[in-house]
Each structure stands twice: as structure tokens, then as C-alpha cells.
Design a protein around this motif. Structure first.
Motif, mmCIF file in Angstrom:
data_model
loop_
_atom_site.group_PDB
_atom_site.id
_atom_site.type_symbol
_atom_site.label_atom_id
_atom_site.label_comp_id
_atom_site.label_asym_id
_atom_site.label_seq_id
_atom_site.Cartn_x
_atom_site.Cartn_y
_atom_site.Cartn_z
ATOM 1 N N VAL A 2 -68.901 -24.148 -3.246
ATOM 2 C CA VAL A 2 -69.683 -23.959 -2.023
ATOM 3 C C VAL A 2 -69.647 -25.257 -1.220
ATOM 4 C CG1 VAL A 2 -71.183 -22.170 -2.964
ATOM 5 C CG2 VAL A 2 -71.849 -24.553 -3.196
ATOM 6 N N TYR A 3 -69.525 -25.110 0.094
ATOM 7 C CA TYR A 3 -69.433 -26.257 0.994
ATOM 8 C C TYR A 3 -70.724 -26.382 1.807
ATOM 9 C CZ TYR A 3 -64.329 -25.969 0.292
ATOM 10 O OH TYR A 3 -63.063 -25.921 -0.241
ATOM 11 N N ASP A 4 -71.296 -27.564 1.838
ATOM 12 C CA ASP A 4 -72.454 -27.861 2.697
ATOM 13 C C ASP A 4 -73.474 -26.717 2.709
ATOM 14 O OD1 ASP A 4 -71.185 -30.204 3.290
ATOM 15 O OD2 ASP A 4 -70.682 -29.695 5.354
ATOM 16 N N PRO A 5 -73.934 -26.259 1.553
ATOM 17 C CA PRO A 5 -74.809 -25.077 1.543
ATOM 18 C C PRO A 5 -76.201 -25.374 2.101
ATOM 19 C CG PRO A 5 -74.708 -26.046 -0.646
ATOM 20 C CD PRO A 5 -73.708 -26.795 0.195
ATOM 21 N N HIS A 44 -76.342 -35.146 7.047
ATOM 22 C CA HIS A 44 -77.216 -34.549 8.052
ATOM 23 C C HIS A 44 -77.936 -33.342 7.445
ATOM 24 C CE1 HIS A 44 -74.857 -36.355 11.685
ATOM 25 N NE2 HIS A 44 -75.752 -37.192 11.190
ATOM 26 N N TYR A 45 -79.129 -33.063 7.946
ATOM 27 C CA TYR A 45 -79.980 -32.056 7.318
ATOM 28 C C TYR A 45 -79.375 -30.659 7.305
ATOM 29 C CZ TYR A 45 -83.794 -35.423 7.085
ATOM 30 O OH TYR A 45 -84.572 -36.514 6.779
ATOM 31 N N ASP A 46 -78.535 -30.348 8.278
ATOM 32 C CA ASP A 46 -77.935 -29.012 8.295
ATOM 33 C C ASP A 46 -76.704 -28.915 7.405
ATOM 34 O OD1 ASP A 46 -76.670 -30.752 10.101
ATOM 35 O OD2 ASP A 46 -75.905 -29.107 11.324
ATOM 36 N N HIS A 47 -76.395 -29.996 6.675
ATOM 37 C CA HIS A 47 -75.257 -29.979 5.754
ATOM 38 C C HIS A 47 -75.646 -30.403 4.337
ATOM 39 C CE1 HIS A 47 -72.010 -29.413 8.797
ATOM 40 N NE2 HIS A 47 -72.984 -29.845 9.585
ATOM 41 N N LEU A 48 -76.724 -31.141 4.205
ATOM 42 C CA LEU A 48 -77.216 -31.556 2.889
ATOM 43 C C LEU A 48 -78.703 -31.238 2.844
ATOM 44 C CD1 LEU A 48 -76.796 -32.862 0.148
ATOM 45 C CD2 LEU A 48 -77.091 -35.114 1.226
ATOM 46 N N ASP A 49 -79.012 -30.080 2.273
ATOM 47 C CA ASP A 49 -80.372 -29.549 2.291
ATOM 48 C C ASP A 49 -81.011 -29.678 0.914
ATOM 49 O OD1 ASP A 49 -82.577 -27.976 3.489
ATOM 50 O OD2 ASP A 49 -81.935 -26.461 2.039
ATOM 51 N N LEU A 50 -82.127 -30.389 0.855
ATOM 52 C CA LEU A 50 -82.785 -30.676 -0.421
ATOM 53 C C LEU A 50 -83.146 -29.404 -1.180
ATOM 54 C CD1 LEU A 50 -85.462 -33.372 -1.083
ATOM 55 C CD2 LEU A 50 -85.890 -31.025 -1.811
ATOM 56 N N SER A 51 -83.823 -28.465 -0.533
ATOM 57 C CA SER A 51 -84.273 -27.250 -1.218
ATOM 58 C C SER A 51 -83.104 -26.444 -1.769
ATOM 59 C CB SER A 51 -85.104 -26.383 -0.268
ATOM 60 O OG SER A 51 -86.268 -27.060 0.146
ATOM 61 N N THR A 52 -82.023 -26.385 -1.006
ATOM 62 C CA THR A 52 -80.854 -25.624 -1.452
ATOM 63 C C THR A 52 -80.192 -26.279 -2.655
ATOM 64 O OG1 THR A 52 -80.449 -24.776 0.778
ATOM 65 C CG2 THR A 52 -78.597 -24.748 -0.766
ATOM 66 N N ILE A 53 -80.030 -27.602 -2.613
ATOM 67 C CA ILE A 53 -79.410 -28.305 -3.740
ATOM 68 C C ILE A 53 -80.268 -28.146 -4.993
ATOM 69 C CG2 ILE A 53 -78.646 -30.532 -4.621
ATOM 70 C CD1 ILE A 53 -76.879 -29.370 -2.427
ATOM 71 N N GLU A 54 -81.578 -28.238 -4.842
ATOM 72 C CA GLU A 54 -82.465 -28.046 -5.995
ATOM 73 C C GLU A 54 -82.312 -26.647 -6.577
ATOM 74 O OE1 GLU A 54 -86.274 -31.002 -5.275
ATOM 75 O OE2 GLU A 54 -86.277 -29.044 -4.285
ATOM 76 N N ALA A 55 -82.206 -25.645 -5.715
ATOM 77 C CA ALA A 55 -82.068 -24.266 -6.183
ATOM 78 C C ALA A 55 -80.732 -24.048 -6.888
ATOM 79 C CB ALA A 55 -82.215 -23.300 -5.008
ATOM 80 N N ILE A 56 -79.666 -24.647 -6.354
ATOM 81 C CA ILE A 56 -78.354 -24.516 -6.990
ATOM 82 C C ILE A 56 -78.358 -25.193 -8.356
ATOM 83 C CG2 ILE A 56 -75.937 -25.251 -6.849
ATOM 84 C CD1 ILE A 56 -76.093 -24.808 -3.835
ATOM 85 N N PHE A 57 -78.945 -26.376 -8.429
ATOM 86 C CA PHE A 57 -79.004 -27.095 -9.703
ATOM 87 C C PHE A 57 -79.804 -26.307 -10.740
ATOM 88 C CE2 PHE A 57 -81.174 -30.536 -12.270
ATOM 89 C CZ PHE A 57 -80.096 -30.722 -13.132
ATOM 90 N N LYS A 58 -80.861 -25.652 -10.297
ATOM 91 C CA LYS A 58 -81.680 -24.865 -11.215
ATOM 92 C C LYS A 58 -80.904 -23.680 -11.775
ATOM 93 C CE LYS A 58 -86.073 -22.339 -11.519
ATOM 94 N NZ LYS A 58 -87.303 -21.935 -10.775
ATOM 95 N N LYS A 59 -80.131 -22.999 -10.924
ATOM 96 C CA LYS A 59 -79.395 -21.815 -11.385
ATOM 97 C C LYS A 59 -78.072 -22.175 -12.047
ATOM 98 C CE LYS A 59 -77.682 -17.261 -10.183
ATOM 99 N NZ LYS A 59 -77.469 -16.215 -9.161
ATOM 100 N N PHE A 60 -77.430 -23.246 -11.556
ATOM 101 C CA PHE A 60 -76.113 -23.625 -12.080
ATOM 102 C C PHE A 60 -76.150 -25.088 -12.539
ATOM 103 C CE2 PHE A 60 -75.469 -20.553 -8.585
ATOM 104 C CZ PHE A 60 -74.946 -19.487 -9.314
ATOM 105 N N PRO A 61 -76.799 -25.366 -13.656
ATOM 106 C CA PRO A 61 -76.990 -26.760 -14.085
ATOM 107 C C PRO A 61 -75.700 -27.490 -14.441
ATOM 108 C CG PRO A 61 -77.682 -25.228 -15.801
ATOM 109 C CD PRO A 61 -77.434 -24.402 -14.581
#
Length: 270
Positions: A2-5, A44-61
Motif C-alpha cells: 500500500v502506498y501513502d495510505p 505531509h498529513y495526506d500521505h502519512l496518516d497516524l491513525s491509518t498507520i496505527e490501524a495497519i500495524f494492529k492488523k498486519f504486525p
């Protein structure tokens, strides 16, 4: 990969600040069937989103994260192990086997499969606050699938089976009407092309929502093009990098009106 989710409703430091989505995300992280790698172009916030990265890490550790130079520390503060965060400078590359991503291959397979990630230059900037502008790198990404023969008798043991280019967020010209263009895209094409598939931004930006509600607007042609490509620029990038197929990205999601985003798509189609 996934790119810049970004699946959040706003692109900003919190879910109460920053531009709001014009339309909902197509899915949520919980809907993604798999994720081996997260590739980030800049912070930039529209390319590196904290909540999204946290969610991805939680599901795909076990996912690996590929980031431009200067971003590893920030990503690691989210609890992601540092050995799964790969920080690259322009033109740096990393190679990993499919086993490194937790996959297995048949013991009878005649070739091993490798993925090569290369950070390539882009014409943009970075920053998440007033005092950190330009302190971390920005980039595009080239991902190649390589097949390595197990036959010791073969003289050429490695061949490329496919290659994808993601331009990240980038400009192309010095100004909207300038003939001076960034030469790096032809360099990328010479080094890695032809590409099977490319992802290239097509919108220089648009009017902020509260301005458009007042009946005012800004055309993407009026916005400085040093940092963002227009539809015409995207076609030139497509040609410069020797792309066989290109998907338009980075338009009509967080700023602008519906009409403004449609204009960019229509111009790209023309």
C-alpha cells in the motif's frame, strides 16, 4: 503493498483539524485482505496518516515500512519495531525475498522471488509543522519483482519479471507556463523503464472547502506547479519514465469542489 495510505476523515494533526474528505474512503483498513509493505513518499498529513498507520500495524504486525530518509524515528514512535522500518535516501535500494515477508515458495520452484525497493527523487517538499519544513526527505518509489534462477549452470541468474513506479507527490515544471522541467523523470525512465504500471499525481490542488462554500474558487492552473503536477504534466511524466500504463492519483479527495476535481480528470482524459 500500500502506498501513502490514509483512511481518516481529515488530513491533519487530529481528526478535528485539517481538510475534510470530500468523499468517504473506498474501504477501511479492516477490509484489506493483506499487507506486506507500506510505502511512504513523504510526511505531509495526506500521505502519512497516524491513525491509518496505527490501524495497519494492529492488523498486519509483520508488515514492513519503507520511508524516505528522516522518517524512521517518527514511525517507530507508533510501536513498530525499528527492524521493520527501512529508511532510504534517493537512489538507495533494498532487496527482500518473499520469505522475508512471511510467504513460502515451493521447494521444487526453479526460481527464487525477490522484491527490490528503490527510493527515487521527486520534486516536492516535506513538513508536518511550521518548524520542520524540509527536514525530512520526500521521494517516489520503484518496486521490481526479480526472479533468480537456482540453476548454477545459467550464466544470467537474475531477470526482472515486473516493475511499478509510484511518483509520490511531485511537481514537474518550474512554473505552470515554464518550459523548464525537472530532468529527474527521464533519468528514472533510463534507469528503470519501461514500467509496467505507474501511479502519477494529476492535480495541483484546489480551493479549500470553506472558500468554495462562499462561491469562490481557484483553478489548479493558478496554483504554483513546482510542487504538484497538472494533468498535462502527468502525461509528460508518463512519457519521461517510459510507462506502459499509468493510473492518475492525488485529486479531488481533501480540498476543492466536485467540479474542480472533475476538471482535472477530464483534462487528463483529453
Amino acid at each position: 503493498v500500500v502506498y501513502d495510505p490514509i483512511f481518516s476523515l481529515r488530513a491533519g494533526p487530529t481528526q478535528y483539524t485539517g481538510p475534510e474528505r470530500l468523499r468517504p474512503p473506498p474501504c477501511q483498513v479492516t477490509d484489506i485482505p493483506g499487507c506486506d509493505a507500506v510505502v511512504i513518499s513523504h510526511n505531509h498529513y495526506d500521505h502519512l496518516d497516524l491513525s491509518t498507520i496505527e490501524a495497519i500495524f494492529k492488523k498486519f504486525p509483520k508488515a514492513r515500512y519503507f520511508v524516505p530518509q528522516g522518517n524512521k524515528n517518527w514511525v517507530s514512535t507508533l510501536g513498530i519495531p525499528r527492524d521493520r522500518i527501512h529508511e532510504l535516501d534517493w537512489w538507495e535500494k533494498r532487496e527482500y525475498s518473499v520469505q522475508d515477508f512471511g510467504h513460502t515458495t515451493s521447494e521444487t520452484a526453479s526460481e527464487d522471488v525477490l522484491l527490490r525497493f528503490t527510493s527515487v527523487p521527486a520534486q516536492h517538499n516535506s513538513g508536518r509543522a511550521a518548524l520542520d519544513q524540509g527536514t525530512t526527505l520526500w521521494c517516489g518509489w520503484v518496486i521490481e519483482q526479480l526472479l533468480v534462477s537456482k540453476d548454477e549452470a545459467e550464466t544470467s541468474k537474475m531477470r526482472r519479471n515486473g516493475v511499478i513506479y509510484h511518483a509520490g507527490d511531485t511537481g514537474y515544471r518550474r512554473t505552470a507556463k515554464s518550459e523548464a522541467v525537472c530532468p529527474i523523470f527521464k533519468d528514472i525512465g533510463e534507469k528503470f523503464g519501461p514500467f509496467d504500471l505507474s501511479f502519477v499525481p494529476i492535480w495541483r490542488g484546489g480551493t479549500l472547502g470553506f472558500i468554495s462554500h462562499l462561491g469562490l474558487r481557484l483553478s489548479h492552473n493558478d496554483i504554483p506547479s513546482a510542487l504538484h503536477a497538472s494533468p498535462v504534466d502527468a502525461i509528460d511524466i508518463h512519457n519521461d519514465v517510459l510507462s506502459k500504463n499509468t493510473v492518475a492519483i492525488h485529486f479531488g479527495t481533501f480540498v476543492g469542489s466536485e467540479n474542480e476535481s472533475l476538471e482535472a480528470v477530464m483534462e487528463f482524459e483529453e
